[in-house]
Write a protein that holds these residues in place. Structure first.
Motif, PDB file in Angstrom:
ATOM      1  N   ASP A  24     -10.474   0.901  10.583  1.00  0.00           N
ATOM      2  CA  ASP A  24     -10.637   2.178   9.886  1.00  0.00           C
ATOM      3  C   ASP A  24     -12.082   2.459   9.515  1.00  0.00           C
ATOM      4  N   PHE A  25     -12.820   1.420   9.071  1.00  0.00           N
ATOM      5  CA  PHE A  25     -14.190   1.678   8.617  1.00  0.00           C
ATOM      6  C   PHE A  25     -15.109   2.082   9.769  1.00  0.00           C
TER       7      PHE A  25
ATOM      8  N   ALA B  96       0.826  -1.209   0.000  1.00  0.00           N
ATOM      9  CA  ALA B  96       0.000   0.000   0.000  1.00  0.00           C
ATOM     10  C   ALA B  96       0.861   1.259   0.000  1.00  0.00           C
TER      11      ALA B  96
ATOM     12  N   ALA C 231       1.014   3.709  -3.356  1.00  0.00           N
ATOM     13  CA  ALA C 231       0.544   5.088  -3.222  1.00  0.00           C
ATOM     14  C   ALA C 231       1.670   6.097  -3.419  1.00  0.00           C
TER      15      ALA C 231
ATOM     16  N   ARG D  14      -6.068  -8.884  -0.177  1.00  0.00           N
ATOM     17  CA  ARG D  14      -6.155  -7.636   0.598  1.00  0.00           C
ATOM     18  C   ARG D  14      -5.621  -6.453  -0.204  1.00  0.00           C
TER      19      ARG D  14
ATOM     20  N   ARG E 165      -8.182  -5.592  -2.867  1.00  0.00           N
ATOM     21  CA  ARG E 165      -9.349  -4.948  -2.252  1.00  0.00           C
ATOM     22  C   ARG E 165      -9.036  -3.514  -1.853  1.00  0.00           C
ATOM     23  N   TRP E 166      -7.797  -3.266  -1.406  1.00  0.00           N
ATOM     24  CA  TRP E 166      -7.385  -1.909  -1.063  1.00  0.00           C
ATOM     25  C   TRP E 166      -7.441  -0.995  -2.289  1.00  0.00           C
TER      26      TRP E 166
ATOM     27  N   GLU F  14     -11.262  -0.452  -3.139  1.00  0.00           N
ATOM     28  CA  GLU F  14     -12.069   0.326  -2.198  1.00  0.00           C
ATOM     29  C   GLU F  14     -11.468   1.682  -1.858  1.00  0.00           C
ATOM     30  N   THR F  15     -10.132   1.807  -1.971  1.00  0.00           N
ATOM     31  CA  THR F  15      -9.475   3.001  -1.460  1.00  0.00           C
ATOM     32  C   THR F  15      -8.783   3.828  -2.534  1.00  0.00           C
ATOM     33  N   ARG F  16      -8.080   3.163  -3.443  1.00  0.00           N
ATOM     34  CA  ARG F  16      -7.283   3.902  -4.427  1.00  0.00           C
ATOM     35  C   ARG F  16      -7.503   3.364  -5.834  1.00  0.00           C
TER      36      ARG F  16
END
Length: 671
Positions: free
Chosen positions: A482-483, A228, A232, A258, A261-262, A265-267
């Motif tokens: 986090d969620f 991650a 990023a 994972r 999925r990151w 959902e995130t980036r």
């Protein structure tokens, strides 16, 4: 202590308890750590239920030094021939001693049970499994937690089954022991259960025992963290370019999933730059990795090579094939698009593949009716996979028009469906659905419970204070996933803003507080009432509390009633009388409590009417209210309840309320 032993050794027969100092919740050591010279950095002060073993003081005294002192003292005592009870490393677990310790687990005295359970940590008899299972529900958190640890040695599978629902549910010592018991495995579900303990910041705060138990899990999670950060751009550009390639080469399927999925959902904005690496994911041996890679490509509007799509269209996994078909221009994809274009859904006899494909190829219909024709049958389909995929699709589209169709899914037998339904309800933000989330706060599945908690916080429900107040009062979300952390932190911030109004509350500044009330949302109004209650300023702000009884939100009315009940001011009777017909049962019950407390005689007809209420809680308080009013005629009305057998089964406070009528009825019977 050693000098005491030396001086009095002739008079000491036995040392029954010898232990190192642990700092217990609410003890002087915990609450006055500065006075006692304890290093606050080693106390988990954010959690008042933590038993701290590895504390240090400001001089550097730590666990290792205390252990050395313990054994020095032990050797001194034993050197004088004095018996020491319960030092585990010195006891031989004979059958007789094991039987004696098991018998002590039935003692009504907590420390006796705790001592026995700790000493049983060295017992290995398989016959102790039922004993440990029963002890997990002990009211002593030390007994319950140690029982889980003991059970994890004797029967790891049974320990896992019991420990998983206890994570993040109960006092932290039990939570700690549950995590240690669960950590015996490193499978996918276990990684999901333990994920919020594995990031670099939190892992360093764990006790030695938990750190050792979580070491294999931390190693896997660190691989995801590295990906991650690199993906990023947190590392050198050349490392960033190969981040996904390295991730997809990891031996753990959980790490590979994972990471994808990151991105999803995130980036997702990073997906295009990593597109060339997805071919490896399309050929991954794990179907979950293949599915996530296809979904990422579909939602980021990326393409896949014809060769990869041809292979994936023959995949044995229906979900993978459906994503591949949705990404392709195959005839079956065109057929599915045509089928749902007019708001139609495949017949019940259609294959799971076709239904999944229909969900993925349908465009968002223009009307609620068209939307319902597609998603209502999908959400009630016999296959959990279809129901789950329908919820995922609605969440991905951020289309909140299907709330009526989603609400039944909150009681779905499949935990994943319940979790996604809770997330949908929370993100929809419609307060009319908030009560539907309450049963999920005690759901047996940890993730469902967490998602329902986050949902109430996300919709800024006034129920947050009564049901999630412990999160608000702790004023930190550092230990939460986090969620959950983000929506709960927003509630914490709102609560802090309300706390700033305390000077106005104490001064009874009606003009300022009225303006604040009128500009506040339901949750903030509930927080303001909580402020009045916590600071004892309800009387100074009586007009605003009374105004809460006509609030549009039932929870605000309930909180206002609770304050008025404490005040017992007859001036609120007219406003409270209006609530005996309130649509929410807690308001009706609260009105009964208030009217009976002030012994408002004219309320008797309303209380008599509420004896036939549909909700037992209201009927109970209507009866107790009549008892407090003490009209002799009501002894006959409540004759069944006041019979000696039924009356004896009532709680003591209910008996006190009804005693005047009880005496009246039985005096009449004697006469």
């Amino acid at each position: 202590t050693m000098q005491f032993v030396r001086r009095n050794r002739e008079s000491i027969h036995q040392v029954a308890v010898l232990a190192m100092c642990m700092i217990y919740p609410h003890s002087p050591l915990a609450e006055q750590f500065e006075y006692y010279g304890i290093d606050p950095a080693t106390l988990e002060t954010f959690n008042p239920n933590t038993v701290v073993i590895e504390w240090k003081d400001v001089t550097g005294l730590d666990l290792a030094a205390r252990q050395a002192r313990f054994w020095e003292l032990f050797r001194l005592i034993r050197g004088y021939g004095i018996d020491v009870v319960g030092v585990e490393d010195e006891e031989e677990m004979t059958p007789g001693l094991v039987s004696e310790l098991v018998e002590r687990l039935s003692s009504p005295t907590g420390w006796v049970r705790e001592d026995a359970m700790v000493r049983l940590a060295r017992a290995v008899e398989p016959g102790l499994v039922p004993v440990m299972v029963r002890a997990v529900s002990d009211e002593s958190f030390l007994v319950a937690g140690q029982a889980l640890v003991n059970l994890s040695r004797l029967d790891p599978d049974r320990a896992y089954e019991l420990a998983a629902p206890m994570l993040s549910r109960v006092v932290s010592y039990v939570d700690l022991c549950a995590a240690i018991a669960v950590a015996k495995r490193t499978d996918d579900r276990t990684m999901d259960l333990l994920e919020n303990r594995l990031n670099a910041r939190l892992y360093t705060k764990h006790s030695t025992d938990l750190s050792l138990a979580l070491a294999p899990h931390r190693k896997l999670y660190a691989a995801f963290e590295e990906f991650a950060a690199a993906a990023a751009g947190g590392q050198a550009e050349e490392r960033s370019d190969g981040a996904l390639q390295r991730l997809l080469g990891h031996e753990s399927a959980w790490v590979r999933r994972r990471g994808l999925r990151w991105l999803l959902e995130t980036r997702m904005d990073l997906a295009a730059s990593k597109a060339r690496d997805l071919d490896a994911a399309f050929a991954d041996p794990d179907s979950g990795v293949r599915r996530l890679a296809l979904e990422l490509a579909h939602r980021a509007r990326l393409s896949a090579s014809p060769e990869a799509l041809e292979r994936l269209l023959a995949d044995p996994d229906d979900s993978v094939r459906a994503w591949a078909a949705a990404l392709s221009a195959s005839p079956v994809a065109r057929q599915a698009r045509s089928l749902v274009a007019g708001g139609n859904w495949p017949p019940e006899t259609a294959s799971e593949f076709l239904k999944l494909l229909a969900l993925r190829t349908s465009e968002s219909p223009g009307t609620v009716e068209q939307l319902s024709k597609v998603f209502a049958p999908a959400l009630s389909d016999g296959s959990p996979a279809i129901r789950l995929e329908a919820l995922r699709e609605l969440l991905a589209r951020e289309d909140w028009r299907c709330l009526p169709e989603v609400l039944p899914a909150l009681s779905d037998p499949d935990a994943q469906v319940r979790r996604r339904a809770a997330e949908y309800v929370g993100r929809a933000g419609d307060l009319s659905a908030q009560l539907s989330l309450l049963p999920l706060l005690s759901d047996p599945d940890l993730f469902v419970m967490q998602e329902a908690t986050a949902a109430l916080a996300r919709m800024r429900s006034p129920l947050v204070w009564r049901h999630l107040g412990r999160f608000v009062l702790e004023t930190t979300c550092g230990e939460l996933p986090d969620f959950m952390a983000a929506p709960i932190q927003a509630c914490v911030d709102a609560f802090k803003q309300v706390l700033a109004f305390e000077p106005l509350a104490r001064a009874g500044d009606r003009t300022a507080l009225r303006s604040i009330w009128e500009s506040s949302g339901p949750m903030e109004r509930a927080f303001l009432l909580a402020l009045f209650q916590r600071t004892g300023t309800g009387e100074a702000n009586f007009d605003l509390v009374k105004r809460s009884l006509s609030d549009s939100e039932a929870e605000v009315r309930v909180l206002g009633l609770a304050i008025l009940e404490e005040l017992g001011d007859p001036g609120a009777v007219p406003a409270v009388m209006a609530l005996v017909q309130d649509p929410w049962f807690e308001c009706r019950a609260g009105a009964c409590r208030f009217l009976s407390r002030v012994r408002h005689g004219p309320a008797r007809p309303a209380l008599l009417h509420l004896l036939h209420d549909a909700h037992d809680h209201v009927k109970e308080w209507a009866a107790r209210g009549l008892g407090r009013l003490g009209n002799p005629a009501d002894a006959h009305v409540l004759e069944d309840l006041l019979g000696e057998a039924n009356f004896a089964r009532l709680p003591a406070d209910a008996q006190a309320d009804l005693e005047p009528l009880f005496r009246q009825l039985h005096r009449r019977g004697v006469q």
